[in-house]
Write a protein that holds these residues in place. Structure first.
Motif, PDB file in Angstrom:
ATOM      1  N   GLU A 184      71.422   6.395 103.170  1.00  0.00           N
ATOM      2  CA  GLU A 184      71.977   6.272 104.514  1.00  0.00           C
ATOM      3  C   GLU A 184      71.539   4.986 105.221  1.00  0.00           C
ATOM      4  OE1 GLU A 184      72.844   9.148 108.319  1.00  0.00           O
ATOM      5  OE2 GLU A 184      71.768   9.899 106.584  1.00  0.00           O
ATOM      6  N   ARG A 195      79.339   3.153 109.075  1.00  0.00           N
ATOM      7  CA  ARG A 195      79.058   4.456 108.472  1.00  0.00           C
ATOM      8  C   ARG A 195      79.067   5.550 109.527  1.00  0.00           C
ATOM      9  NH1 ARG A 195      75.765   6.444 103.816  1.00  0.00           N
ATOM     10  NH2 ARG A 195      75.033   8.478 104.476  1.00  0.00           N
ATOM     11  N   GLN A 199      81.839   8.679 109.885  1.00  0.00           N
ATOM     12  CA  GLN A 199      81.446  10.092 109.854  1.00  0.00           C
ATOM     13  C   GLN A 199      82.129  10.905 110.950  1.00  0.00           C
ATOM     14  OE1 GLN A 199      77.264   9.272 109.797  1.00  0.00           O
ATOM     15  NE2 GLN A 199      77.013   9.900 107.661  1.00  0.00           N
ATOM     16  N   GLY A 207      80.444   8.611 102.148  1.00  0.00           N
ATOM     17  CA  GLY A 207      79.194   7.861 102.325  1.00  0.00           C
ATOM     18  C   GLY A 207      79.210   6.496 101.656  1.00  0.00           C
TER      19      GLY A 207
END
Lengths: 333, 333
Positions: A184, A195, A199, A207
């Motif tokens: 992450e 990112r 989401q 991802g």
């Protein structure tokens, strides 16, 4: 369905461009070849009248070369095959435009002079479609925008997802973000922000991925900025070419291995076809009001024919309408 | 010359790490193996006493794994083989440190806990050295700094140039900037700024290059930010592996080509060695006050031995002194 083909596009135009048009026309498609009429007709005359019956020619005086600067060519060469070809699509006289010409020029002319952006889309993106172990993967942006904002990347994700769904027939495309690690926290600040924005969308976002994941069926849509994407595909091309050269050198280094290579010749030909981008033929410029497929400058007639097929699939699939309708789905909560 | 080797570094430690140390020690080098003493001694006992005579063991309790986070591991595992190994270099008890362990951790521990940055250097850079048609090319940064400022890239250029000159023995190393095109206007804003800064230095700066130029002897030092550089080397690795897999598949697809492949086996082995990064063995972490060579996590004993050789060359060459002395040369006019 009528497809416009830029006759002045490829590195060795008009031969591959016209041949591709002829091959596509033979399979029943209506083709409009655009470019300098005299040159096109001379080239077409090499084929039988029966082969040319689905082909029309539209004259365009200006020729855009690979060295023309995208930032000025749109203005300096207003009667190029790109301008006139794309305007045929814009005016509803054709359904898609195919060119093997200067990518940056095609992008600029589409965005600023002819088709223009889809309302709500900040920047068009250039994509590439790889066939990896016979499965398609779409990567975007691979060169249209060197500096890209996180919100643009989210739009690229949407456009790639729509294309993968409708043109590549993947039901719920897996969207991934290219980074320097799967974890992450990996990536530049822009990647981290992208990112977190991805989401929040309704896309099937899986991802971060790394370059190796391009080849292991992890994702269907790979999102990246135009600088990284361009380096990525150029490194892929350069690396496979380098390895091929080394293999060729070493196979020639002994008589035994030279004989071995002869035995394995058909295998090597299959390998070449499998890593050859011309098998897919072309990649869509996404985010403009019209179907534009850009083929490799080094395309042969076979590759141009494949790009025309890709253009027909994309035009039939209703990509632009779908992008327009799906913009609200990426606005987040 | 005494080289410290991290016995707990590689993916399958301690076997490759200790074997590499033994191979290097046999050629007369003094080696200090650092890590958990019991594990190291058990491994060393597999060799003859004559093979171990140049090897000393220094105990370090903590083991850093590949999954440890660089941002916290330096603090959480203060007695790691990396801490203790690098401190031996810092304290003058050894001349260089070699590890095949977690690259991010090595970078963080060198920069923040042990060797620290060379005065005037903003950020250390991780490099990689490729051997392309038997000529070395150094690329940096390949992962230490995902977001990099133009001034940092100029320092990477200096450090790479010094290394290429002194350790790779290239008289006036050609320094190039990796971009998405060779033309002056190509690249992100950061690349454009870096280009303009590099032109003002006394380095032998040759301009932008593209990925294909990695393989055609255009440049000796390739400068890039850590994000792009990381994507670049990972794409190279992934692409060559992908092509190898496809070749293997196709060679197995017919009896004739299977026979051909057997005839060509030695050629394929030579190819594998030529694209194998372990042939060089390791790459320097540049910008810290000590010679640190980082080998691939998947290294075998032979690769570790090569990394130890690389460490010796780098330490003898006086890289750190030269970087320190050359900082004024990149300040521009």
């Amino acid at each position: 369905m009528r497809i416009v083909v830029d006759a002045m596009g490829s590195d060795t135009f008009p031969q591959p461009d016209v041949q591709g048009a002829v091959l596509a026309a033979e399979s029943g498609k209506k083709i409009i070849l655009v470019g300098q009429e005299k040159i096109i007709k001379e080239e077409l005359d090499k084929y039988k009248p029966s082969q040319r019956q689905n082909i029309e020619v539209v004259h365009a005086q200006d020729i855009i070369s690979m060295s023309d600067k995208p930032s000025v060519v749109g203005k300096e060469k207003p009667n190029s095959s790109m301008h006139i070809g794309m305007n045929l699509v814009k005016d509803g006289q054709a359904d898609a435009f195919v060119t093997a010409g200067n990518t940056g020029a095609a992008h600029a002319i589409a965005m600023l002079f002819t088709l223009k952006r889809i309302k709500g889309i900040k920047r068009p993106a250039l994509s590439i479609i790889f066939s990896v172990y016979d499965k398609p993967v779409i990567i975007l942006d691979v060169g249209a925008n060197a500096d890209a904002k996180p919100e643009w990347l989210v739009q690229f994700a949407l456009m790639g997802s729509v294309y993968a769904n409708l043109a590549l027939e993947l039901p719920t495309p897996r969207v991934a973000l290219m980074s320097n690690g799967e974890e992450e926290g990996k990536g530049t600040q822009a990647i981290l922000e992208t990112r977190s924005l991805l989401q929040k969308t309704s896309l099937n976002f899986i991802g971060n991925i790394e370059p190796k994941d391009m080849h292991n069926n992890t994702a269907d849509v790979i999102v990246t900025d135009g600088f990284t994407g361009n380096i990525l595909i150029k490194t892929f091309e350069a690396s496979t070419r380098y390895l091929s050269n080394i293999i060729r050198e070493e196979l020639k280094a002994s008589i035994l291995s030279t004989i071995g290579a002869l035995f394995a010749r058909s295998a090597f030909n299959r390998v070449r076809r499998r890593v050859d981008p011309s098998e897919i033929g072309g990649a869509p410029l996404l985010g403009v009001n019209g179907t534009v497929i850009i083929a490799h400058g080094g395309s042969d007639g076979f590759a141009i024919k494949n790009a025309i097929n890709q253009a027909e699939i994309a035009a039939k699939a209703g990509i632009i309408e779908a992008i327009r309708n799906n913009i609200p789905n990426i606005e987040g909560e």
